[in-house]
Scaffold this motif. Structure first.
Motif: not given
Ligand code: UDP
Ligand code: MG
Length: 242
Positions: A119, A121, A123, A154, A162, A164, A183, A187, A192-193, A195
């Motif tokens: 991904y 990011a 978070v 989220t 977090k 990145f 986040a 996006e 793409s994020v 969790e």
């Protein structure tokens, strides 16, 4: 690897406002958590105009540890400004944001960084949050409102921890208070994020910098700004020419 890909693996960005007792412990914990990282890491600590010994402690650590870099503000500008100053200076392929107060656990950093293999990011989600009930309740309400208003899924936007990919974070223009919405902001840049559940600990030293007052009205207005930006985002596409 392209020419301009940074050689350093990870940059950790730490905003610090009166966190003198916490910083030496934090740096020790990060060092331990990241000892196995190939290509190395750096810790960029931003003194946000502290009135305790934070600046001296950062300067001392910078003099004795090659991986610590200090940034010193001439006053208190807030957490978004501190994150921004750190992000601008980050040299790592992964950029990790973390609070200075030991509430986030550096032991979680490798998992977040690993998630960047897949991904843009990762978070943190403080599933078992260790804060006073007033703070937990207002956060729950704020997160609920934000999810309803933005359609963003989220769970926990207030968690600073977090990670990145550096290039995606650099695309975001931060504004005062907007670090809470990173986040959503990445996006909007096409990231793409994911969790990742992280540990959370009670604050042992120093005091929280936020009260029910400075974390309700401001962030609510910020939320309106984020909603506006999402709606007004440019989405044009070209049609094929025969
Ligand atoms: N912080 C900062 N500038 C400020 C307020 C906070 O750099 O004006 C830093 C603070 O030192 C800490 C992080 O931001 O590292 C989060 O602050 P705090 O722990 O007080 O927030 P809480 O956990 O209570 O929401
Ligand atoms: Mg805290």
């Amino acid at each position: 690897m392209p020419e301009d890909t940074p050689k350093l693996a990870v940059s950790i960005i730490v905003p610090a406002y009166n966190e003198a007792e916490n910083l030496p412990i934090l740096v020790g914990e990060i060092e331990q958590a990241l000892s196995a990282v190939e290509d190395g890491f750096e810790i960029v600590i931003i003194d946000d105009g502290s009135t305790d010994a934070t600046a001296e402690i950062i300067a001392d650590m910078q003099a004795h540890r090659s991986f610590v870099r200090g940034v010193f503000f001439d006053g208190n500008y807030g957490q978004s400004s501190a994150f921004d100053a750190g992000i601008r200076r980050a040299r790592g392929r992964a950029v990790v944001l973390i609070d200075a107060d030991l509430q986030n656990d550096p032991a979680d950093i490798p998992r977040l960084v690993d998630a960047l293999g897949e991904y843009d990011a990762a978070v943190g989600w403080r599933a078992d949050r260790r804060d006073p009930w007033t703070k937990r309740l207002t956060s729950r309400f704020a997160n609920f409102t934000r999810r309803l208003a933005t359609g963003d899924r989220t769970h926990d936007t207030g968690c600073s921890l977090k990670a990145f990919r550096r290039e995606i974070l650099r695309r975001v223009k931060l504004f005062h208070g907007m670090h809470r919405f990173l986040a959503t902001l990445v996006e909007m840049e096409g990231a793409s994020v994911v969790e990742v559940k992280v540990n959370h600990r009670p604050r042992r030293f120093g005091r929280s910098k936020y009260s029910i007052f400075n974390r309700s009205l401001g962030p609510t207005l910020d939320l309106l700004a984020v909603m506006w930006m999402r709606r007004r985002r440019l989405r044009y596409r070209l049609r094929e020419r025969g």
